[in-house]
Design a protein around this motif. Structure first.
Motif: not given
Length: 487
Positions: A436-449
């Motif tokens: 009902a109430n959320y936090s979202l963290t999305t990260t785009l990375t290289t193969a090494e992180g």
């Protein structure tokens, strides 16, 4: 593993996937037509990319075989134009397996509410992995394929021809270490119909390794690649000149949608843009009421990849305007060595008239059973060409104007459209509903992180994630024909 895919009738009418009779259902489950033709393994393509972070280059070899164990290792030798060996390497572990299967369904009773069920079982008839069910919803007319995944990381993409019943599926896993291995069969059924055994036509794999040699002084190198089976027998070899790819596009998160699927589980769909350097998507969806993660994953496998090629400044003989004239064109997709790959496509392109305000005006057609789209775009700066392609990675696209011409002749009859952007679509599914109430963290990375782009957002409703529209450019360019914006 059991997977359900819900296909809208409008989608099925659009797919139009044509499968040759040689690639359709065979008598023995799991036996592919490629196997029947003694096909074992071959090199698909080779790329060498400069790392975005740190130093060095990464060699990427793509192969295909009739089963995961067909190709056991890849031997790569890199030399300069004079034949001096710069580095040799052996790759003995494949990643990012894609299992491609096909068959024919009875679609006589298919409707908008029909459900396609795919079952993956091992050679003993037991479920391949944990038995799961999930549905893939199709959002109106903007999707040519049904796609999705479950909380175990399995993903599937399917196409069905509503007239012939030809079915094509691609099985994958968000963990790039899965190489497609396993002794399994695939069956499919439509609604409550009789299950049909699918042929496993091919297994696609990647082989990657970083170079120890600094190649930055070279514009291109000669790469010799040899594929071996487990007994050391040569399956395929290839020698070609490979251009060293420089990073030209800043990777970013482009479009994100968070909602619940039909089973009530939270589902995140993300489009990203890069020059091909983006390798993983890290996701953490937190229930703010409890502080616990509903979905935490590192996804190495996009469900779709589209490439955008452009040619700017197409000119015609002076005098008469080319607007509204139709031109017959041939399209060749080009590999790293500059050679055509796959078949040649023939299309008729209309040059759109220039808008009074100088803004983009577009005319487009699709080709390759919907795998490609080509646009001509006019604006205040002239006429431009844009080719979009979804399939195996290619390096460019050639557009050839065929005589006779209805309108003024193009000053260049062969255009070399270069790669500008790569669009990737990622799908993750939680094992619980949307908080009902959320936090979202999305990260785009290289193969090494190494981080390429990140977004943090909070919300209480499903739908588009606020702040995720960093650009007007995102995927589905094959579906709606919207080209890239030209200045």
């Amino acid at each position: 593993m059991l997977k359900k895919i819900t296909l809208a009738s409008t989608l099925l009418a659009l797919c139009g996937l044509a499968v040759s009779t040689g690639a359709q259902l065979v008598d023995q489950p799991g036996l592919s037509v490629a196997q029947a033709a003694d096909f074992t393994g071959r090199v698909k393509n080779i790329r060498i990319k400069k790392r975005r972070t740190g130093s060095g280059f990464k060699v990427v070899v793509k192969s295909e075989g009739d089963e995961a164990g067909s190709v056991s290792s890849a031997q790569v030798s890199i030399t300069d134009s004079d034949g001096l060996v710069l580095e040799e390497m052996t790759m003995d572990s494949a990643v990012r397996g894609r299992v491609v299967g096909s068959g024919t369904l009875d679609v006589s009773g298919m409707s908008a509410e029909s459900t396609l069920t795919l079952s993956f079982a091992d050679s003993n008839g037991d479920p391949f992995g944990e038995q799961q069910e999930f549905e893939v919803s199709v959002d109106g007319l903007d999707a040519r394929t049904a796609e999705g995944g479950n909380d175990d990381g399995w993903k599937v993409r399917a196409k069905v021809n509503a007239e012939t019943g030809a079915l094509s599926v691609v099985l994958m896993n968000e963990d790039k270490s899965w190489d497609g291995s396993g002794d399994y069969t695939i069956t499919a059924s439509l609604d409550s119909g009789t299950p049909v055994s699918l042929s496993i036509d091919e297994v696609r794999q990647k082989w990657t390794q970083s170079t120890e040699t600094d190649l930055s002084a070279y514009d291109s190198v000669v790469v010799d690649t040899v594929l071996y089976d487990a007994d050391g027998v040569v399956l395929d070899s290839q020698s070609e000149t490979v251009t060293l790819v420089e990073n030209t596009t800043t990777p970013e998160l482009s479009k994100m949608t968070l909602k619940e699927n039909k089973k009530g589980n939270a589902k995140l769909a993300t489009w990203t843009i890069s020059d091909g350097s983006a390798s993983a998507l890290e996701v953490d969806l937190v229930d703010n009421a409890t502080g616990e993660s509903v979905m935490m994953t590192v996804d190495d496998t996009p469900v779709r990849t589209q490439q955008a090629f452009v040619y700017e400044g197409l000119e015609f003989d002076p005098g008469e305007s080319p607007a509204d004239y139709i031109y017959l064109c041939l399209i060749d997709l080009i590999d790293e060595a500059g050679d055509p790959v796959g078949q040649q496509y023939e299309v008729e392109l209309t040059v759109p008239a220039t808008n009074e305000d100088g803004s983009n005006n577009t005319a487009y057609v699709t080709f390759g059973d919907g795998q490609g789209a080509i646009s001509l775009v006019t604006n205040s700066n002239g006429t431009h060409a844009h080719v979009a392609w979804e399939g195996e990675d290619v390096s460019g696209a050639n557009i050839i104007f065929e005589e006779p011409y209805e309108g003024p002749a193009p000053l260049e009859t062969e255009l070399n459209a270069e790669l500008l952007l790569q669009f990737d679509r990622w799908v993750q599914v939680a094992d619980a509903g949307l908080p009902a109430n959320y936090s979202l963290t999305t990260t785009l990375t290289t193969a090494e992180g190494s981080e390429l782009d990140t977004l943090s957002a909070s919300g209480s409703t499903s739908g588009k994630i606020s702040g995720a529209d960093n650009t007007a450019k995102y995927g589905d360019i094959l579906i709606d024909g919207v080209p890239l914006q030209f200045d």
